[in-house]
Each structure stands twice: as structure tokens, then as C-alpha cells.
Motif scaffolding. Structure first.
Motif, PDB file in Angstrom:
ATOM      1  N   GLU A 142     -13.076 -65.664 -94.184  1.00 60.72           N
ATOM      2  CA  GLU A 142     -12.680 -64.265 -94.370  1.00 60.72           C
ATOM      3  C   GLU A 142     -12.141 -64.090 -95.794  1.00 60.72           C
ATOM      4  O   GLU A 142     -11.227 -64.803 -96.217  1.00 60.72           O
ATOM      5  CB  GLU A 142     -11.601 -63.875 -93.361  1.00 60.72           C
ATOM      6  CG  GLU A 142     -12.016 -64.057 -91.899  1.00 60.72           C
ATOM      7  CD  GLU A 142     -12.933 -62.944 -91.418  1.00 60.72           C
ATOM      8  OE1 GLU A 142     -13.066 -61.938 -92.150  1.00 60.72           O
ATOM      9  OE2 GLU A 142     -13.504 -63.083 -90.315  1.00 60.72           O
ATOM     10  N   ASN A 143     -12.686 -63.126 -96.535  1.00 61.94           N
ATOM     11  CA  ASN A 143     -12.239 -62.861 -97.897  1.00 61.94           C
ATOM     12  C   ASN A 143     -11.198 -61.743 -97.917  1.00 61.94           C
ATOM     13  O   ASN A 143     -11.131 -60.914 -96.999  1.00 61.94           O
ATOM     14  CB  ASN A 143     -13.439 -62.497 -98.784  1.00 61.94           C
ATOM     15  CG  ASN A 143     -14.487 -63.601 -98.803  1.00 61.94           C
ATOM     16  OD1 ASN A 143     -14.165 -64.779 -98.906  1.00 61.94           O
ATOM     17  ND2 ASN A 143     -15.748 -63.212 -98.695  1.00 61.94           N
ATOM     18  N   ALA A 144     -10.390 -61.715 -98.971  1.00 64.91           N
ATOM     19  CA  ALA A 144      -9.286 -60.751 -99.064  1.00 64.91           C
ATOM     20  C   ALA A 144      -9.778 -59.311 -99.117  1.00 64.91           C
ATOM     21  O   ALA A 144      -9.073 -58.393 -98.689  1.00 64.91           O
ATOM     22  CB  ALA A 144      -8.427 -61.066-100.288  1.00 64.91           C
ATOM     23  N   ASN A 145     -10.974 -59.073 -99.641  1.00 64.82           N
ATOM     24  CA  ASN A 145     -11.473 -57.702 -99.779  1.00 64.82           C
ATOM     25  C   ASN A 145     -12.200 -57.203 -98.540  1.00 64.82           C
ATOM     26  O   ASN A 145     -12.813 -56.132 -98.553  1.00 64.82           O
ATOM     27  CB  ASN A 145     -12.398 -57.607-100.994  1.00 64.82           C
ATOM     28  CG  ASN A 145     -13.625 -58.509-100.857  1.00 64.82           C
ATOM     29  OD1 ASN A 145     -13.740 -59.286 -99.908  1.00 64.82           O
ATOM     30  ND2 ASN A 145     -14.517 -58.424-101.830  1.00 64.82           N
ATOM     31  N   GLY A 146     -12.155 -57.977 -97.458  1.00 60.49           N
ATOM     32  CA  GLY A 146     -12.779 -57.546 -96.219  1.00 60.49           C
ATOM     33  C   GLY A 146     -14.182 -58.080 -96.005  1.00 60.49           C
ATOM     34  O   GLY A 146     -14.767 -57.860 -94.942  1.00 60.49           O
ATOM     35  N   THR A 147     -14.718 -58.771 -96.985  1.00 59.39           N
ATOM     36  CA  THR A 147     -16.040 -59.364 -96.815  1.00 59.39           C
ATOM     37  C   THR A 147     -15.911 -60.737 -96.155  1.00 59.39           C
ATOM     38  O   THR A 147     -14.831 -61.310 -96.052  1.00 59.39           O
ATOM     39  CB  THR A 147     -16.763 -59.500 -98.163  1.00 59.39           C
ATOM     40  OG1 THR A 147     -15.995 -60.339 -99.034  1.00 59.39           O
ATOM     41  CG2 THR A 147     -16.955 -58.135 -98.810  1.00 59.39           C
ATOM     42  N   LYS A 162     -20.594 -57.785 -95.811  1.00 60.81           N
ATOM     43  CA  LYS A 162     -19.832 -56.916 -94.906  1.00 60.81           C
ATOM     44  C   LYS A 162     -20.833 -56.067 -94.122  1.00 60.81           C
ATOM     45  O   LYS A 162     -21.578 -55.288 -94.729  1.00 60.81           O
ATOM     46  CB  LYS A 162     -18.872 -56.014 -95.688  1.00 60.81           C
ATOM     47  CG  LYS A 162     -18.032 -55.107 -94.779  1.00 60.81           C
ATOM     48  CD  LYS A 162     -17.096 -54.252 -95.603  1.00 60.81           C
ATOM     49  CE  LYS A 162     -16.335 -53.287 -94.710  1.00 60.81           C
ATOM     50  NZ  LYS A 162     -17.212 -52.322 -94.038  1.00 60.81           N
ATOM     51  N   ASN A 211     -19.851 -63.212 -99.198  1.00 60.10           N
ATOM     52  CA  ASN A 211     -19.286 -61.894 -99.509  1.00 60.10           C
ATOM     53  C   ASN A 211     -20.080 -60.754 -98.879  1.00 60.10           C
ATOM     54  O   ASN A 211     -20.388 -59.753 -99.534  1.00 60.10           O
ATOM     55  CB  ASN A 211     -19.183 -61.700-101.021  1.00 60.10           C
ATOM     56  CG  ASN A 211     -18.415 -62.815-101.700  1.00 60.10           C
ATOM     57  OD1 ASN A 211     -17.442 -63.318-101.152  1.00 60.10           O
ATOM     58  ND2 ASN A 211     -18.857 -63.212-102.876  1.00 60.10           N
ATOM     59  N   GLN A 241     -18.918 -48.178-103.937  1.00 60.82           N
ATOM     60  CA  GLN A 241     -18.099 -49.378-103.973  1.00 60.82           C
ATOM     61  C   GLN A 241     -17.480 -49.630-102.610  1.00 60.82           C
ATOM     62  O   GLN A 241     -17.358 -48.718-101.775  1.00 60.82           O
ATOM     63  CB  GLN A 241     -17.002 -49.256-105.032  1.00 60.82           C
ATOM     64  CG  GLN A 241     -17.534 -49.125-106.452  1.00 60.82           C
ATOM     65  CD  GLN A 241     -16.427 -48.977-107.477  1.00 60.82           C
ATOM     66  OE1 GLN A 241     -15.244 -48.926-107.132  1.00 60.82           O
ATOM     67  NE2 GLN A 241     -16.803 -48.913-108.758  1.00 60.82           N
ATOM     68  N   LEU A 242     -17.054 -50.884-102.408  1.00 65.69           N
ATOM     69  CA  LEU A 242     -16.473 -51.243-101.121  1.00 65.69           C
ATOM     70  C   LEU A 242     -15.223 -50.414-100.830  1.00 65.69           C
ATOM     71  O   LEU A 242     -14.988 -50.004 -99.686  1.00 65.69           O
ATOM     72  CB  LEU A 242     -16.129 -52.734-101.116  1.00 65.69           C
ATOM     73  CG  LEU A 242     -15.510 -53.293 -99.830  1.00 65.69           C
ATOM     74  CD1 LEU A 242     -16.434 -53.059 -98.640  1.00 65.69           C
ATOM     75  CD2 LEU A 242     -15.195 -54.773 -99.986  1.00 65.69           C
ATOM     76  N   GLY A 243     -14.424 -50.116-101.865  1.00 61.75           N
ATOM     77  CA  GLY A 243     -13.204 -49.336-101.672  1.00 61.75           C
ATOM     78  C   GLY A 243     -13.448 -47.883-101.325  1.00 61.75           C
ATOM     79  O   GLY A 243     -12.496 -47.166-100.975  1.00 61.75           O
TER      80      GLY A 243
END
Length: 414
Positions: A182-187, A161, A159, A103-105
């Protein structure tokens, strides 16, 4: 000086107790949604060493998070309670951490910590980078043919990255615009439009969007056919310039190219009305009998939601003159005479065959009495058919046109 002393002390200590090392990969890259493995190997040249425990931890803002533990006596444990983490090859020499699905996190700094007795703790760190494949899409944007630049296709790489790179094929000259979000999750989402000056000739042509990303093995190409809307372009076919009075069953067809398709056709005539011998069905106009009322300019108008297009054709009805009539008569006479002569020739050939068979029977009967010369047993039939057709209808003089076509045939049998 104190730091140098500390380094010398460490080298001396390791030289006495033996070289120990925790081997990991410094940098690892994984793709979100896939599996990733973080290897950890512990080596030592000291035999008098006991492995107490191997622990995988992830650095966090509030402190390290314990992800997985291997103890030779008690087995494996996963304190975070997630089934995405697992230890494989759990031996003192190899303790690999597997994350599936990634996952991205999960991106961050990971520590492989090895506790031994009597040497204590040893650790090494791995920096995990997570790539996210962008969601790609190419949409056609319908445009009306004009002399102004307009968007005809819209390409999205959402989305991703890191951010994807979008480019366009240059088969159709145009310009591209780009928007980065720019998206909030870094993508990052990239939006691009392709703009051209649309013409009717561009309708149906392909345009290609090329998307490049670190998570792609190859450049992704997306292709779509352009939709350029334009009013109907109309042509009329069916008239060849040889329509004669009293001829029948003639027709005209209205052909229209348009986007979107034509919704209706309308036929009119320069005289303002359609003759009674004419009837219309969709884009066809049927004429049952040709007369002088058909003379004039015929107009077909086609309509779609963009507008109307029209075409016209001038029809001139001709009288059947003597030359044309003579040609038709001469042609018909030639076919009749040639057919008759061929029939006569076939009859003569059939009679000849019958005569030959009769003479052969007679010759066979006489042979019992006496022998005939060799030339009495031979019989030859020669038939010649000479056909000469004189088409007087092609003559330019008035007297010649009044004459009939002449057919001369010679038939001889030897």
C-alpha cells in the motif's frame, strides 16, 4: 410530519414558478493523465428567469473550493489559478467543467451550482473517481538448473489504483507468489514471482505475466524468455569408423551446449599425450596423417562458469586390406575402360559421318549421267556398344580377390 409538509411546499412552489433542474452525471470515472469532462446542464420551463451565475466547486475538508465561475455579464473566471480547469460550452443550458490532465488528487465530490433570479440557487453533485494505470514490468531471473524450486521471473504492477491483478500462463508448470504494498498516495503495488524447478530443457522457453486493471481496455500480457544456467553438455563428431592407415586430413569437432557459453575447450587422449600429427584449435582437433598412434580414446572437456562437461570417443585405425584395395582398383579400372570405349565410339561415329558425306557427293555427280535406284541413296550405320564389368574384388574367396576386374566390350557397325 414536518418533513412531509416541507416536501409538499416545495412541489407547490415549483408548480407555481416552473420546473427547474440542474442535470449532472452522478458518477464519473477518469484515468490519471487523461482528460475528463464533468457536464452540467440547467433547464427550466419558466421564461421569466434570469441566469445570474454558474459555479463549479469541489468539496474539501476545510470547505468547498471554488474552481470555475461563469457569469453571463463578466465571462469566466478560475479562482484556483490552475490551467488544468476550463469551462466549455459556457451557456445557460450547458456549462461543462474540463480537467486536463487529470490527477489522482482530483478525485472527490464536485458541485455544479446555478444561481438564478428570482428563484435563487440550485445545485447537483458529481462523484469523480480517478483510476491510475499501474506501471508494469517483467524481468527474467537467471536460475541454475537444479532439483529445487527457484524464482525464474519477476512481474510488477506498481502504483495502480485500484490494485492490479496478476496471473501467469501455465505453459511451464510452476507456482506464483504475491506481495501487496500500500502506497501513501492511495495507490497499490503488486509484486509477483514465478517459481519452477529449473531444468536445462526450460532454458529459452517463454513465460507470460498477465496484468488486469480497470484502466486497461484489455488484459496486458508480458512475455520473457527464461535463462536457465547449466554446465556444458558435450558431444564429439567426425569419426565414422573408417579411418585407415596412411589416410590424411581427418578431424574431430567438440560440440557443447551451455548457458552461459563455453569459455574453454581441452582435448586429451587415453595414452596421456597427443601424437605429433595432431594439432588443436579451439573445439577442433586436426589429424594430418593417420597411423596407429591415433588409436585410443579421445576426450573433450568444455568449461563455463557453472562447471565442466566432457565427452569421449574411441578411435580404431584399420589396415587397408586386399579386399578394400581390390574394390578401389576395380572401381578405377571400370572408369578407365568405360571412358576409353566411349571415346572409341565417338571416333567411329565421326568417321561414319565423313564417309556418308563423301558418298553423297559421289552420288550427286553420277546422277548427271544416269538415275540410280532409290536404295543406292540410302546409307545406314548401326553401332552397338556392350560393356560388361566383372568386379572380382567382391568375391569372398582368396583366389577371386587376387584376380583383376574384367571389362568386356563389343562394338559392331552395320
Amino acid at each position: 410530519m414536518l418533513q412531509l409538509c416541507w416536501i409538499l411546499f416545495q412541489f407547490t412552489f415549483l408548480g407555481v414558478l416552473g420546473i427547474q433542474m440542474v442535470k449532472v452525471e452522478d458518477f464519473i470515472t477518469g484515468i490519471a493523465g487523461n482528460e475528463v469532462r464533468l457536464p452540467c446542464c440547467f433547464t427550466s420551463d419558466t421564461r421569466n428567469l434570469n441566469l445570474v451565475q454558474i459555479t463549479w466547486l469541489k468539496k474539501a475538508e476545510t470547505g468547498n473550493v471554488n474552481l470555475a465561475v461563469y457569469n453571463p455579464q463578466f465571462g469566466t473566471s478560475y479562482p484556483v489559478g490552475s490551467n488544468r480547469f476550463s469551462l466549455t460550452n459556457t451557456t445557460p443550458a450547458d456549462c461543462t467543467l474540463t480537467i486536463d490532465p487529470l490527477q489522482l488528487g482530483d478525485e472527490g465530490l464536485y458541485y455544479c451550482e446555478v444561481n438564478t433570479f428570482p428563484n435563487g440557487k440550485h445545485e447537483s453533485k458529481t462523484n469523480l473517481t480517478v483510476l491510475v494505470k499501474p506501471l508494469t514490468e517483467l524481468l527474467v531471473v537467471p536460475a541454475v538448473a537444479s532439483f529445487s524450486e527457484a524464482p525464474v521471473a519477476h512481474c510488477t504492477a506498481a502504483n495502480g489504483k485500484p490494485a492490479a491483478v496478476i496471473s501467469w500462463s501455465d505453459r511451464i508448470p510452476g507456482n506464483a507468489t504475491f506481495i501487496r504494498m500500500e502506497n501513501a498516495n492511495g495507490t497499490v503495488t503488486i509484486l509477483s514471482q514465478y517459481r519452477i524447478m529449473p531444468t536445462r530443457m526450460d532454458d529459452g522457453k517463454n513465460v507470460t505475466c498477465l496484468v488486469s486493471h480497470n484502466a486497461f481496455t484489455n488484459v496486458m500480457d508480458l512475455t520473457v524468455a527464461l535463462s536457465i544456467r547449466y554446465r556444458p553438455e558435450v558431444t564429439i563428431r567426425g569419426y565414422n569408423g573408417n579411418w585407415y592407415v596412411k589416410s590424411s586430413n581427418r578431424s574431430l569437432e567438440c560440440l557443447a551446449k551451455a548457458n552461459p557459453p563455453v569459455t574453454s575447450y581441452h582435448w586429451t587422449m587415453s595414452t596421456g599425450f597427443l601424437p605429433p600429427t595432431v594439432h588443436v584449435k579451439d573445439n577442433h582437433l586436426f589429424i594430418t596423417q593417420i597411423d596407429y598412434s591415433v588409436n585410443g580414446t579421445w576426450i573433450c572437456e568444455a568449461t563455463n562458469v557453472i562447471g565442466k562437461g566432457r565427452s569421449e570417443i574411441s578411435v580404431v585405425v584399420k589396415e587397408m586390406d586386399s579386399r578394400v584395395a581390390g574394390q578401389l582398383f576395380a572401381s578405377t579400372l571400370v572408369y578407365i575402360v568405360v571412358g576409353t570405349l566411349v571415346t572409341v565410339l565417338l571416333i567411329v561415329a565421326l568417321i561414319t559421318i565423313m564417309v556418308m558425306k563423301t558418298r553423297r557427293k559421289t552420288s550427286a555427280t553420277r546422277k548427271e549421267v544416269k538415275v540410280h535406284p532409290a536404295n543406292d541413296r540410302e546409307f545406314a550405320v548401326l553401332a552397338t556398344l556392350n560393356v560388361k564389368v566383372v568386379d572380382n574384388a567382391s568375391s569372398s574367396s582368396k583366389e577371386a580377390r587376387n584376380q583383376e576386374a574384367t571389362v568386356v566390350a563389343d562394338l559392331s557397325i552395320d
